[in-house]
Motif scaffolding. Structure first.
Motif, PDB file in Angstrom:
ATOM      1  N   LEU A  24     -17.742   3.239   0.115  1.00  0.00           N
ATOM      2  CA  LEU A  24     -16.505   3.780  -0.437  1.00  0.00           C
ATOM      3  C   LEU A  24     -16.113   3.036  -1.711  1.00  0.00           C
ATOM      4  O   LEU A  24     -15.675   3.629  -2.697  1.00  0.00           O
ATOM      5  N   VAL A  25     -16.282   1.727  -1.688  1.00  0.00           N
ATOM      6  CA  VAL A  25     -16.075   0.870  -2.876  1.00  0.00           C
ATOM      7  C   VAL A  25     -17.433   0.281  -3.228  1.00  0.00           C
ATOM      8  O   VAL A  25     -17.880  -0.673  -2.588  1.00  0.00           O
ATOM      9  N   PRO A  26     -18.123   0.815  -4.213  1.00  0.00           N
ATOM     10  CA  PRO A  26     -19.471   0.334  -4.539  1.00  0.00           C
ATOM     11  C   PRO A  26     -19.454  -1.118  -5.032  1.00  0.00           C
ATOM     12  O   PRO A  26     -18.521  -1.550  -5.709  1.00  0.00           O
ATOM     13  N   PHE A  27     -20.474  -1.861  -4.695  1.00  0.00           N
ATOM     14  CA  PHE A  27     -20.626  -3.212  -5.215  1.00  0.00           C
ATOM     15  C   PHE A  27     -20.946  -3.162  -6.716  1.00  0.00           C
ATOM     16  O   PHE A  27     -21.676  -2.284  -7.183  1.00  0.00           O
ATOM     17  N   GLY A  28     -20.375  -4.121  -7.450  1.00  0.00           N
ATOM     18  CA  GLY A  28     -20.712  -4.270  -8.864  1.00  0.00           C
ATOM     19  C   GLY A  28     -20.027  -3.289  -9.796  1.00  0.00           C
ATOM     20  O   GLY A  28     -20.346  -3.250 -10.987  1.00  0.00           O
ATOM     21  N   LYS A  29     -19.093  -2.483  -9.261  1.00  0.00           N
ATOM     22  CA  LYS A  29     -18.390  -1.526 -10.112  1.00  0.00           C
ATOM     23  C   LYS A  29     -16.887  -1.779 -10.078  1.00  0.00           C
ATOM     24  O   LYS A  29     -16.340  -2.264  -9.076  1.00  0.00           O
ATOM     25  N   LEU A  30     -16.224  -1.418 -11.174  1.00  0.00           N
ATOM     26  CA  LEU A  30     -14.789  -1.636 -11.302  1.00  0.00           C
ATOM     27  C   LEU A  30     -14.039  -0.825 -10.248  1.00  0.00           C
ATOM     28  O   LEU A  30     -14.300   0.362 -10.062  1.00  0.00           O
ATOM     29  N   TRP A  31     -13.091  -1.496  -9.576  1.00  0.00           N
ATOM     30  CA  TRP A  31     -12.318  -0.855  -8.507  1.00  0.00           C
ATOM     31  C   TRP A  31     -10.828  -0.976  -8.829  1.00  0.00           C
ATOM     32  O   TRP A  31     -10.373  -2.002  -9.352  1.00  0.00           O
ATOM     33  N   ARG A  32     -10.096   0.043  -8.504  1.00  0.00           N
ATOM     34  CA  ARG A  32      -8.648   0.052  -8.772  1.00  0.00           C
ATOM     35  C   ARG A  32      -7.889  -0.952  -7.911  1.00  0.00           C
ATOM     36  O   ARG A  32      -6.708  -1.206  -8.136  1.00  0.00           O
ATOM     37  N   THR A  33      -8.538  -1.511  -6.898  1.00  0.00           N
ATOM     38  CA  THR A  33      -7.938  -2.515  -5.999  1.00  0.00           C
ATOM     39  C   THR A  33      -6.779  -1.903  -5.213  1.00  0.00           C
ATOM     40  O   THR A  33      -5.636  -2.343  -5.285  1.00  0.00           O
ATOM     41  N   GLY A  34      -7.114  -0.872  -4.472  1.00  0.00           N
ATOM     42  CA  GLY A  34      -6.115  -0.167  -3.683  1.00  0.00           C
ATOM     43  C   GLY A  34      -6.344   1.318  -3.820  1.00  0.00           C
ATOM     44  O   GLY A  34      -7.481   1.787  -3.770  1.00  0.00           O
ATOM     45  N   ALA A  35      -5.261   2.063  -4.006  1.00  0.00           N
ATOM     46  CA  ALA A  35      -5.366   3.518  -4.160  1.00  0.00           C
ATOM     47  C   ALA A  35      -4.242   3.996  -5.066  1.00  0.00           C
ATOM     48  O   ALA A  35      -3.305   3.257  -5.373  1.00  0.00           O
ATOM     49  N   ASN A  36      -4.391   5.229  -5.527  1.00  0.00           N
ATOM     50  CA  ASN A  36      -3.339   5.901  -6.298  1.00  0.00           C
ATOM     51  C   ASN A  36      -3.024   5.168  -7.601  1.00  0.00           C
ATOM     52  O   ASN A  36      -3.911   4.848  -8.367  1.00  0.00           O
ATOM     53  N   GLU A  37      -1.707   4.883  -7.853  1.00  0.00           N
ATOM     54  CA  GLU A  37      -1.325   4.203  -9.094  1.00  0.00           C
ATOM     55  C   GLU A  37      -1.871   2.772  -9.103  1.00  0.00           C
ATOM     56  O   GLU A  37      -2.374   2.270  -8.114  1.00  0.00           O
ATOM     57  N   ASN A  38      -1.709   2.139 -10.265  1.00  0.00           N
ATOM     58  CA  ASN A  38      -2.163   0.756 -10.404  1.00  0.00           C
ATOM     59  C   ASN A  38      -1.545  -0.149  -9.346  1.00  0.00           C
ATOM     60  O   ASN A  38      -0.386   0.009  -8.967  1.00  0.00           O
ATOM     61  N   THR A  39      -2.355  -1.088  -8.882  1.00  0.00           N
ATOM     62  CA  THR A  39      -1.818  -2.226  -8.150  1.00  0.00           C
ATOM     63  C   THR A  39      -1.244  -3.166  -9.199  1.00  0.00           C
ATOM     64  O   THR A  39      -1.940  -3.581 -10.131  1.00  0.00           O
ATOM     65  N   ILE A  40       0.030  -3.510  -9.062  1.00  0.00           N
ATOM     66  CA  ILE A  40       0.726  -4.269 -10.100  1.00  0.00           C
ATOM     67  C   ILE A  40       1.250  -5.588  -9.549  1.00  0.00           C
ATOM     68  O   ILE A  40       1.828  -5.638  -8.459  1.00  0.00           O
ATOM     69  N   ILE A  41       1.026  -6.658 -10.329  1.00  0.00           N
ATOM     70  CA  ILE A  41       1.568  -7.975  -9.998  1.00  0.00           C
ATOM     71  C   ILE A  41       2.464  -8.424 -11.137  1.00  0.00           C
ATOM     72  O   ILE A  41       2.196  -8.133 -12.303  1.00  0.00           O
TER      73      ILE A  41
END
Length: 280
Positions: free
Chosen positions: A59-76
């Motif tokens: 579902l989350v491939p290794f070595g590729k950019l991931w949104r780190t969650g779902a939908n809108e940006n994960t924001i810190i």
């Protein structure tokens, strides 16, 4: 007949608005607010679930950019500058992107935060900080993607991300000693001119002790070389309230001159009006 149809349409529209169906999100919103030392850290993200699917490497491939969650940006959002892996990350808001790998994750803090998922056009110019953190295997699979801020110390904390069997903990250092030292030095140095001005203004506006207000405004003026027009204005008002109209006029004239130098027309008018009133 036409009027009846219009009325019926309006009723249906009203009913449709009120009868919107509510269903739970597949990846519900999560929110964290944590104080680390004296620094506030906030995270907003969506939390996908595995739901029987293999996550990393699928579902989350290794070595590729991931949104780190779902939908809108994960924001810190950091309220102060922090240090990560020896590099300074300025205070403010960032999107978090990651590149999960088998033994490590790359973590990227990205300046553009209004994307849905990955940016349509990635720009390295928006990368505020990039670092790599070791991956640890979880002993028990975690169904729902989870972000936490743990391992708290007055000087640092860990941004943790975990899902399925994978867990990473990114250390960030906060400037607690710097903030605390500055606060201590400020307090021990005693009140500032602005502190005395604020105290005098409060007493004047709240009909407090006018003699104490006069003492405070004089101390405020004594602490500055160039006398600000707004502090002089307050002193003139206090003098007038004390019954010293002659002194109030002289102080208002000084405030007027300072306001003209600063090109503050509001205070110019206020002082001119008061001089005219107190000179009668």
């Amino acid at each position: 007949m036409k009027k009846l149809l219009i009325a019926f349409a309006l009723i249906l529209a009203s009913f449709a608005t009120e009868a919107q169906i509510k269903t739970p999100q597949a990846s519900p919103k999560g929110y964290i607010k944590q104080t680390v030392g004296l620094t506030d850290v906030e995270v907003t993200y969506s939390r996908p679930g595995a739901r029987g699917r293999a996550v990393f490497g699928n579902l989350v491939p290794f070595g590729k950019l991931w949104r780190t969650g779902a939908n809108e940006n994960t924001i810190i959002n950091f309220s102060d500058d922090v240090v990560i892996d020896g590099k300074t990350l300025k205070k403010g808001k960032y999107a978090i992107y990651t590149i999960p790998k088998i033994e490590s994750w790359e973590v990227i803090f990205y300046l553009s935060t209004d994307n849905w998922g990955l940016p349509e056009n990635w720009s390295d110019a928006y990368v505020a900080l990039r670092t790599t953190v070791k991956e640890d295997a979880l002993p028990t699979p975690l169904e729902t993607f989870t972000i936490g801020i743990n391992g708290l110390d007055p000087n640092f904390g860990y941004l943790e991300m975990a899902w399925e069997n994978s867990h990473v903990a990114l250390k960030f250092e906060v400037p607690t000693a710097k903030i605390a030292t500055a606060s201590i030095e400020k307090v021990l140095a005693g009140p500032t001119s602005n502190d005395y001005f604020a105290a005098a203004q409060y007493l004047f506006q709240s009909n407090g002790n006018i003699e104490t207000a006069r003492t405070y405004v004089d101390k405020s003026l004594d602490m500055v070389t160039e006398k600000p027009y707004f502090i002089l204005r307050l002193k003139s008002q206090i003098q007038a309230k004390q019954g010293d109209k002659k002194g109030a006029v002289e102080t208002a004239k000084a405030s007027l001159a300072a306001a003209e130098t600063a090109n503050n027309q509001d205070y110019v008018k206020l002082n001119k009006d008061s001089i005219a009133e107190w000179s009668r």
